[in-house]
Design a protein around this motif. Structure first.
Motif, PDB file in Angstrom:
ATOM      1  N   ASP A  24       0.990  -1.078   0.033  1.00  0.00           N
ATOM      2  CA  ASP A  24       0.149  -0.260   0.179  1.00  0.00           C
ATOM      3  C   ASP A  24       0.790   1.153   0.048  1.00  0.00           C
ATOM      4  N   GLY A  25       2.093   1.192  -0.203  1.00  0.00           N
ATOM      5  CA  GLY A  25       2.891   2.203  -0.222  1.00  0.00           C
ATOM      6  C   GLY A  25       3.482   2.715   1.235  1.00  0.00           C
ATOM      7  N   ARG A  26       2.822   2.159   2.206  1.00  0.00           N
ATOM      8  CA  ARG A  26       3.393   2.544   3.538  1.00  0.00           C
ATOM      9  C   ARG A  26       4.376   1.732   4.282  1.00  0.00           C
ATOM     10  N   ILE A  27       4.904   2.088   5.396  1.00  0.00           N
ATOM     11  CA  ILE A  27       6.035   1.287   6.110  1.00  0.00           C
ATOM     12  C   ILE A  27       5.293   0.274   6.813  1.00  0.00           C
ATOM     13  N   ALA A  28       5.618  -1.051   6.569  1.00  0.00           N
ATOM     14  CA  ALA A  28       5.186  -2.197   7.078  1.00  0.00           C
ATOM     15  C   ALA A  28       6.231  -2.837   8.129  1.00  0.00           C
ATOM     16  N   ALA A  29       7.411  -2.529   8.155  1.00  0.00           N
ATOM     17  CA  ALA A  29       8.309  -3.026   9.343  1.00  0.00           C
ATOM     18  C   ALA A  29       9.482  -1.914   9.334  1.00  0.00           C
ATOM     19  N   LEU A  30      10.014  -1.999  10.556  1.00  0.00           N
ATOM     20  CA  LEU A  30      11.349  -1.342  10.913  1.00  0.00           C
ATOM     21  C   LEU A  30      11.977  -2.443  11.816  1.00  0.00           C
ATOM     22  N   GLU A  31      13.074  -2.902  11.592  1.00  0.00           N
ATOM     23  CA  GLU A  31      13.663  -3.816  12.561  1.00  0.00           C
ATOM     24  C   GLU A  31      15.402  -3.490  12.430  1.00  0.00           C
ATOM     25  N   GLY A  32      15.972  -3.490  13.621  1.00  0.00           N
ATOM     26  CA  GLY A  32      17.286  -3.339  13.603  1.00  0.00           C
ATOM     27  C   GLY A  32      17.764  -2.772  15.298  1.00  0.00           C
ATOM     28  N   ARG A  33      18.999  -2.502  15.371  1.00  0.00           N
ATOM     29  CA  ARG A  33      19.598  -2.216  16.867  1.00  0.00           C
ATOM     30  C   ARG A  33      19.686  -0.773  16.683  1.00  0.00           C
ATOM     31  N   ALA A  34      19.306  -0.082  18.046  1.00  0.00           N
ATOM     32  CA  ALA A  34      19.834   1.350  18.252  1.00  0.00           C
ATOM     33  C   ALA A  34      21.252   1.734  18.090  1.00  0.00           C
ATOM     34  N   VAL A  35      21.489   2.561  17.565  1.00  0.00           N
ATOM     35  CA  VAL A  35      22.954   3.161  17.162  1.00  0.00           C
ATOM     36  C   VAL A  35      23.129   4.738  17.456  1.00  0.00           C
ATOM     37  N   ASP A  36      24.181   5.409  17.554  1.00  0.00           N
ATOM     38  CA  ASP A  36      24.386   6.823  17.883  1.00  0.00           C
ATOM     39  C   ASP A  36      24.674   7.314  16.317  1.00  0.00           C
ATOM     40  N   GLU A  37      24.535   8.805  16.579  1.00  0.00           N
ATOM     41  CA  GLU A  37      24.738   9.618  15.107  1.00  0.00           C
ATOM     42  C   GLU A  37      26.310   9.111  14.844  1.00  0.00           C
ATOM     43  N   ALA A  38      27.123   9.390  15.868  1.00  0.00           N
ATOM     44  CA  ALA A  38      28.795   9.357  15.705  1.00  0.00           C
ATOM     45  C   ALA A  38      29.059   7.856  14.764  1.00  0.00           C
ATOM     46  N   ARG A  39      28.291   6.784  15.294  1.00  0.00           N
ATOM     47  CA  ARG A  39      28.537   5.771  14.394  1.00  0.00           C
ATOM     48  C   ARG A  39      27.866   5.702  13.017  1.00  0.00           C
ATOM     49  N   VAL A  40      26.828   6.475  12.971  1.00  0.00           N
ATOM     50  CA  VAL A  40      26.163   6.488  11.561  1.00  0.00           C
ATOM     51  C   VAL A  40      27.079   7.248  10.573  1.00  0.00           C
ATOM     52  N   ARG A  41      27.737   8.432  10.833  1.00  0.00           N
ATOM     53  CA  ARG A  41      28.560   9.144  10.158  1.00  0.00           C
ATOM     54  C   ARG A  41      29.891   8.534   9.884  1.00  0.00           C
ATOM     55  N   ALA A  42      30.355   7.568  10.864  1.00  0.00           N
ATOM     56  CA  ALA A  42      31.601   6.981  10.723  1.00  0.00           C
ATOM     57  C   ALA A  42      31.541   5.710   9.693  1.00  0.00           C
ATOM     58  N   SER A  43      30.214   5.183   9.607  1.00  0.00           N
ATOM     59  CA  SER A  43      30.117   4.153   8.841  1.00  0.00           C
ATOM     60  C   SER A  43      30.135   4.390   7.283  1.00  0.00           C
ATOM     61  N   GLU A  44      30.038   3.309   6.537  1.00  0.00           N
ATOM     62  CA  GLU A  44      30.123   3.363   5.246  1.00  0.00           C
ATOM     63  C   GLU A  44      28.573   3.019   4.689  1.00  0.00           C
ATOM     64  N   ALA A  45      27.781   2.473   5.513  1.00  0.00           N
ATOM     65  CA  ALA A  45      26.392   2.217   5.286  1.00  0.00           C
ATOM     66  C   ALA A  45      25.584   3.455   4.797  1.00  0.00           C
ATOM     67  N   PRO A  46      24.642   2.965   4.107  1.00  0.00           N
ATOM     68  CA  PRO A  46      23.789   4.255   3.756  1.00  0.00           C
ATOM     69  C   PRO A  46      22.924   4.978   5.008  1.00  0.00           C
ATOM     70  N   VAL A  47      22.655   6.137   4.776  1.00  0.00           N
ATOM     71  CA  VAL A  47      21.743   7.013   5.798  1.00  0.00           C
ATOM     72  C   VAL A  47      20.597   7.147   5.130  1.00  0.00           C
ATOM     73  N   ILE A  48      19.463   6.654   5.978  1.00  0.00           N
ATOM     74  CA  ILE A  48      18.010   6.711   5.142  1.00  0.00           C
ATOM     75  C   ILE A  48      17.143   7.397   6.187  1.00  0.00           C
ATOM     76  N   LEU A  49      16.919   8.512   5.505  1.00  0.00           N
ATOM     77  CA  LEU A  49      15.989   9.674   6.331  1.00  0.00           C
ATOM     78  C   LEU A  49      14.539   9.697   5.812  1.00  0.00           C
ATOM     79  N   PRO A  50      13.917  10.466   6.585  1.00  0.00           N
ATOM     80  CA  PRO A  50      12.492  10.832   5.921  1.00  0.00           C
ATOM     81  C   PRO A  50      12.688  11.699   4.423  1.00  0.00           C
ATOM     82  N   GLY A  51      11.769  11.369   3.682  1.00  0.00           N
ATOM     83  CA  GLY A  51      11.695  12.072   2.436  1.00  0.00           C
ATOM     84  C   GLY A  51      11.288  13.702   2.950  1.00  0.00           C
ATOM     85  N   PHE A  52      12.068  14.505   2.121  1.00  0.00           N
ATOM     86  CA  PHE A  52      11.912  16.074   2.210  1.00  0.00           C
ATOM     87  C   PHE A  52      10.336  16.577   1.951  1.00  0.00           C
ATOM     88  N   ILE A  53       9.986  17.590   2.478  1.00  0.00           N
ATOM     89  CA  ILE A  53       8.821  18.090   2.540  1.00  0.00           C
ATOM     90  C   ILE A  53       8.870  19.654   2.312  1.00  0.00           C
TER      91      ILE A  53
END
Length: 371
Positions: A24-53
């Motif tokens: 239906d175009g909506r989010i069906a599931a979100l799964e994972g472990r909590a991390v902090d932003e320092a780890r996010v920016r240091a990683s090579e994994a993609p960053v996924i943010l809400p679409g811009f409005i």
């Protein structure tokens, strides 16, 4: 089922995991472990943010909202490729017949999202109920506010935001009636004093159109509309292209206004090479990264919200805070609980970014991959 994996910004914080999109175009599931932003920016994994409005966009891809026809579909596709997943098509000051023509052209796109484009949530009626003394780049065709005209236009396509100058005769008294129609009233293109701006907020106005631009400035003995906004506003829009507003003024607004959100105020020149373009009845010139009238007046921008995000991070905001300023705060302002956030049941509107330079790698709109 579409899936995105990486570091996902949710209302509760960052997750390292997966986001699944339902049929239906909506989010069906979100799964994972909590991390902090320092780890996010240091990683090579993609960053996924809400679409811009983007609640204030006149054009893009060489097309202008006032053209009518398929112009809004073109700008919706251009801005979607830069991460904007929903927007308000924004009009210019013009004779009622020209505004009506624009509404008739964009109305079908408010009902059916253009293919590979952003969702058009409705219209931001920026003119014609503005001050002739604070036109900015608006054509000199301002007129007194008319409830009958607003009702007529609103019946063609939904008006979500309406900008007016509250100091003009009859405008203050009209604000509660406009709010009663379900519109958000914004103060802008105005010579109002601090006191007149405060009276407009007390009458039901909810925001300020491109804060600092085309309004009475702040002085310590005459605070003006800028002073009203900094002292009292819960929400206001700002253009963070670093041309319209100095970085220091942006920082001041960020500290003062909890729900400050970013808009592009983009013109047809967005995403296009240098040259001459249309802005309502004006011809404007794009050169050296800006858009101006022949007399040098700033006339909208070429900004896209992916660049707005990068500019905010460059000013020192965390990625999570910058994301809120280009997505969640705008959604909250319009009362949209299912956009501007990545949560189960919300629309699957998201952007995928490279974590270092924050360059765009992918966009989904209501579950459809745009790029």
């Amino acid at each position: 089922m579409t899936e995105l994996t990486g570091h996902i910004l949710t209302p509760e914080g960052w997750l390292e995991g997966r986001l699944a999109v339902g049929g239906d175009g909506r989010i069906a599931a979100l799964e994972g472990r909590a991390v902090d932003e320092a780890r996010v920016r240091a990683s090579e994994a993609p960053v996924i943010l809400p679409g811009f409005i983007d609640l204030h966009v006149h054009g893009g891809g060489g097309r202008d909202t006032m053209e009518g026809g398929d112009a809004v579909a073109t700008l919706a596709r251009l801005h979607a490729r830069h991460g904007t997943t929903s927007l308000l098509a924004t009009t210019m000051t013009a004779p009622p017949a020209d505004i009506r023509h624009s509404f008739e052209g964009l109305a079908p796109l408010c009902r059916q999202r253009p293919a590979a484009g952003a969702r058009v949530l409705g219209v931001h009626l920026e003119g014609p109920f503005i001050s002739p003394g604070k036109l900015g780049a608006q054509p000199d065709q301002a007129c007194p506010a008319s409830l009958d005209l607003v009702r007529e236009l609103h019946a063609i396509a939904p008006i979500r935001l309406l900008t007016l100058a509250p100091e003009l005769p009859g405008h203050l008294a009209l604000i509660p009636e406009l709010v009663g129609l379900g519109l958000r009233v914004q103060i802008g293109h105005s010579l109002a004093s601090y006191e007149e701006g405060l009276a407009a907020l007390q009458a039901g106005a909810a925001g300020f159109t491109h804060l600092f631009n085309a309004m009475t400035p702040l002085h310590h003995r005459e605070p003006g509309l800028v002073g009203t906004a900094l002292a009292h506003a819960q929400h206001a829009e700002i253009i963070p292209d670093l041309v319209h507003v100095h970085p220091g003024a942006i920082r001041a607004a960020l500290r003062a206004i909890p729900g400050l959100y970013c808009v592009s105020d983009a013109t047809a020149a967005a995403g296009m090479p240098d040259g001459e373009y249309r802005l309502g009845s004006h011809r404007v010139t794009k050169c050296m990264g800006g858009v101006r009238l022949a007399d040098g007046t700033l006339a909208g921008s070429t900004l896209t919200l992916d660049q707005a995000l990068r500019n905010l991070v460059g000013l020192g905001l965390s990625l999570a805070e910058a994301s809120a300023r280009v997505s969640r705060h705008a959604a909250d302002y319009l009362g949209l609980s299912d956009r501007g956030r990545l949560a189960v049941g919300a629309w699957a509107d998201g952007v995928q970014l490279e974590p270092g330079a924050l360059t765009l790698q992918g966009v989904i709109v209501e579950g459809e991959r745009i790029c």
